[in-house]
Write an enzyme that holds these catalytic residues in place. Structure first.
Site, PDB file in Angstrom:
ATOM      1  N   PHE A 151      37.360   4.497   0.225  1.00  0.00           N
ATOM      2  CA  PHE A 151      38.489   4.835   1.220  1.00  0.00           C
ATOM      3  C   PHE A 151      39.422   3.690   1.549  1.00  0.00           C
ATOM      4  O   PHE A 151      40.581   3.655   1.666  1.00  0.00           O
ATOM      5  CB  PHE A 151      37.859   5.358   2.315  1.00  0.00           C
ATOM      6  CG  PHE A 151      37.362   4.049   3.472  1.00  0.00           C
ATOM      7  CD1 PHE A 151      38.287   3.566   4.324  1.00  0.00           C
ATOM      8  CD2 PHE A 151      36.062   3.995   3.360  1.00  0.00           C
ATOM      9  CE1 PHE A 151      37.789   2.553   4.912  1.00  0.00           C
ATOM     10  CE2 PHE A 151      35.664   2.833   4.378  1.00  0.00           C
ATOM     11  CZ  PHE A 151      36.526   2.347   4.983  1.00  0.00           C
ATOM     12  N   LYS A 175      38.169  10.402  -9.036  1.00  0.00           N
ATOM     13  CA  LYS A 175      37.731  11.336  -7.667  1.00  0.00           C
ATOM     14  C   LYS A 175      37.912  10.185  -6.674  1.00  0.00           C
ATOM     15  O   LYS A 175      37.284   9.434  -6.459  1.00  0.00           O
ATOM     16  CB  LYS A 175      36.201  11.790  -7.920  1.00  0.00           C
ATOM     17  CG  LYS A 175      35.582  12.758  -7.001  1.00  0.00           C
ATOM     18  CD  LYS A 175      35.747  12.502  -5.528  1.00  0.00           C
ATOM     19  CE  LYS A 175      34.842  11.538  -5.136  1.00  0.00           C
ATOM     20  NZ  LYS A 175      35.240  11.159  -3.480  1.00  0.00           N
ATOM     21  N   GLU A 178      37.580  10.913  -0.334  1.00  0.00           N
ATOM     22  CA  GLU A 178      37.926  12.400   0.442  1.00  0.00           C
ATOM     23  C   GLU A 178      38.788  12.034   1.607  1.00  0.00           C
ATOM     24  O   GLU A 178      39.054  12.780   2.362  1.00  0.00           O
ATOM     25  CB  GLU A 178      36.884  13.137   0.569  1.00  0.00           C
ATOM     26  CG  GLU A 178      35.652  12.669   1.559  1.00  0.00           C
ATOM     27  CD  GLU A 178      34.636  11.781   0.677  1.00  0.00           C
ATOM     28  OE1 GLU A 178      35.056  11.101  -0.263  1.00  0.00           O
ATOM     29  OE2 GLU A 178      33.492  11.996   1.175  1.00  0.00           O
ATOM     30  N   SER A 228      30.119   1.460  -1.826  1.00  0.00           N
ATOM     31  CA  SER A 228      28.943   0.856  -1.150  1.00  0.00           C
ATOM     32  C   SER A 228      27.990   0.473  -2.235  1.00  0.00           C
ATOM     33  O   SER A 228      27.727   1.418  -3.048  1.00  0.00           O
ATOM     34  CB  SER A 228      28.485   1.505   0.039  1.00  0.00           C
ATOM     35  OG  SER A 228      27.995   2.840  -0.380  1.00  0.00           O
ATOM     36  N   CYS A 283      36.907  -5.205   0.572  1.00  0.00           N
ATOM     37  CA  CYS A 283      35.716  -5.558  -0.109  1.00  0.00           C
ATOM     38  C   CYS A 283      35.536  -7.280  -0.044  1.00  0.00           C
ATOM     39  O   CYS A 283      34.487  -7.901  -0.597  1.00  0.00           O
ATOM     40  CB  CYS A 283      35.414  -5.087  -1.168  1.00  0.00           C
ATOM     41  SG  CYS A 283      36.788  -5.429  -2.431  1.00  0.00           S
ATOM     42  N   GLU A 384      26.330  -5.067   5.705  1.00  0.00           N
ATOM     43  CA  GLU A 384      27.808  -5.223   5.766  1.00  0.00           C
ATOM     44  C   GLU A 384      28.543  -4.304   6.624  1.00  0.00           C
ATOM     45  O   GLU A 384      27.953  -3.002   6.885  1.00  0.00           O
ATOM     46  CB  GLU A 384      28.093  -4.460   4.254  1.00  0.00           C
ATOM     47  CG  GLU A 384      29.465  -4.427   4.223  1.00  0.00           C
ATOM     48  CD  GLU A 384      30.056  -3.908   2.740  1.00  0.00           C
ATOM     49  OE1 GLU A 384      29.533  -2.722   2.492  1.00  0.00           O
ATOM     50  OE2 GLU A 384      31.102  -4.103   2.216  1.00  0.00           O
TER      51      GLU A 384
END
Ligand code: NAD
Length: 500
Positions: A151, A175, A178, A228, A283, A384
């Site tokens: 995301f 993909k 969402e 992740s 990240c 994290e």
């Protein structure tokens, strides 16, 4: 107010998903649902793969130069639509407009690199590897490739993948997350406006069902994943089991090591930007500072002053430094981790758990949080957090700091702040992390290098974009050739042929 429904993009047209669940897409700055997204089913993914498969033969035969020209037009369109794309990123992710724009720009740089694909696809040639024998290699596409993205970079991370794959002659099924599907769909339309044939790029927003369909599909040759670590590991193991090529980039805990001889003001500014930019949802965010020797108290005080002055508010409002986090659930998780950190003995320097801008309404806001005297056994260090939380640890020496960083299971990015060339050289040599900054807090390589971490920040051998990206999206064929003269003497030999 009716909320628009987002569909898949398959074979160059909107594709009405076959009756699967609708997901909600939020504006994190207001907490309101602004769109709904039809999650792609297994059959929908099958339709996207079929479209990509049927587009592959013609795209493979399109010369690299012609592919590059379409990429160049795509690059132009991304520039023209930069503000619009950044607006979509900001609306669905929550980043400030300036930060969103920078992230789209970093993605455009990968398209720029991919425009050089005729040069990048050149193979190797050796004359006379044996007497009258030559050898050359060619790089050929894999077929249908797929990408699954997180995301936090709705434009940039997809742009790490599909322009490289498509430039190399593959077709692609993306993909996107969402939570932020609109930017990827808009980019797919722009690519087709640039001349990309229908079916070369397909976008199927969805959840785990769509991902499992990708992993199981026999016509997909390679899967790129960014997200992740637990999901990255699952993707790697599952896709490898069915013989697919996989690169799966995972999570991170990025350390900045600060030595007493650093430029303190510069260092504190860089760390505040790297820890709280994008609300810590990067990240490559710096989430742990290791203060060496007597710099700690001075550094922590500077960090506190600078972080406390940050302006928190909707990303669309000019002048804001930090927007909300992505969802209410994510905010609760971050708040919970801060609470756990305090109960485990971390010292609060700045507590952002209850910060809500005056007009923040039901937006998912948090303030910057700094926790000092954190140790490696605390949950706030081990997990994290992926939010605006900076933890400070202390080490007596550079050697102890390097040991601490190397013991962490993640190895995405790290930075050293120092005025010493010798210390920098030692750090660069000894640190077990994939991307290293020396007085650079977020050392994201430009696309003529490659991006990727070490250890549990990646599963798979090759990093993304750059020449590693070209290698990943092609397979090498080595051709050995000989053109005998009619007069040449020959005789059968059953021994293993040697050329030298
Ligand atoms: P995530 O792992 O939850 O989701 C990533 C993708 O996987 C999404 O498309 C999601 O739909 C899908 N997914 C989620 N659960 C799944 C499941 N059970 N099975 C199959 N697919 C599933 O990650 P996120 O929350 O979207 O993104 C944040 C994470 O991504 C952080 O850990 C961050 O460090 C990482 N990240 C890493 C890099 C990198 O370069 N290493 C870059 C950006 C983000």
């Amino acid at each position: 107010m009716t909320v628009p429904v987002i569909s898949s993009w398959v074979g160059g047209a909107e594709f009405a998903a076959s009756g699967r669940r609708l997901g909600e897409v939020f504006d994190p700055a207001t907490g309101q649902v602004t769109r709904r997204v039809a999650f792609a089913s297994r059959d929908d993914v099958g339709a996207a793969v079929a479209a990509a498969r049927s587009a592959f033969p013609a795209w493979r035969e399109t010369t690299p130069l012609r592919r590059a020209r379409i990429l160049a037009r795509f690059r132009e369109l991304l520039e023209v639509h930069l503000d619009e794309l950044a607006g979509l990123v900001s609306q669905e992710h929550g980043k400030t407009q300036a930060d969103a724009k920078g992230s789209v720009q970093r993605g455009i740089e990968v398209v720029e690199f991919a425009c050089g694909i005729p040069h990048l696809l050149k193979g190797e040639w050796s004359e006379d590897v044996g007497k009258g024998v030559d050898c050359h290699s060619v790089l050929q596409p894999l077929g249908v490739c797929a990408g699954v993205t997180p995301f936090n970079f709705p434009a940039m991370v997809p742009l790490w993948m599909f322009p490289m794959a498509i430039a190399c002659g593959n077709t692609f099924v993306l993909k996107p997350s969402e939570k932020v599907p609109s930017t990827a769909l808009r980019m797919a339309r722009l690519f087709e406006e640039a001349g990309l044939p229908a079916g070369v790029l397909n976008v199927v927003p969805g959840d785990a069902e769509a991902v499992e369909a990708i992993l199981a599909h026999p016509d997909i040759a390679a899967v790129s994943f960014v997200g992740s670590t637990p999901i990255a590991r699952h993707i790697y193991e599952t896709a490898a089991r069915t013989g697919k090529r996989v690169q799966a980039l995972g999570g991170a805990k990025n350390h900045a090591v600060v030595l007493p001889d650093c430029e303190l003001e510069f260092t504190a500014d860089a760390l505040v930007g790297a820890a709280f930019g994008s609300a810590g949802e990067r990240c490559m965010a710096i989430s742990a500072v290791v203060a060496v020797g007597d710099v700690a108290d001075r550094l922590v005080e500077r960090l506190r002053q600078k972080a406390a002055a940050l302006r928190i508010g909707p990303g669309s409002r000019p002048g804001m430094d930090m927007g909300p986090v992505v969802t209410a659930a994510h905010r609760e998780k971050i708040r919970g981790l801060i609470t756990t950190g305090l109960s485990e003995g971390a010292k609060p320097v700045l507590d952002g758990r209850t910060v809500q801008p005056a007009d923040g309404g039901a937006g998912f806001f948090l303030g910057p949080t700094i926790l000092d005297h954190v140790t490696t056994s605390m949950t706030v260090y081990r997990e994290e957090i992926f939010g605006p939380v900076l933890v400070v640890l202390r080490a007596p020496t550079l050697a102890a700091a390097i040991e601490l960083v190397n013991a962490n299971p993640y190895g995405n990015g790290t930075a050293l702040f120092t005025g010493s060339g010798g210390a920098a050289r030692r750090f660069e040599h000894d640190i077990q992390v994939g991307m290293v900054g020396i007085n650079v807090a977020i050392p994201v390589p430009l696309p003529f290098f490659s991006f990727g971490g070490w250890k549990q920040s990646i599963f798979g051998a090759l990093h993304v974009y750059g020449m590693e990206g070209v290698k990943y999206y092609t397979r090498t064929k080595a051709v050995t050739s000989r053109w005998p003269e009619a007069s040449e003497q020959s005789k059968s030999s059953l021994a293993m042929p040697t050329l030298g």
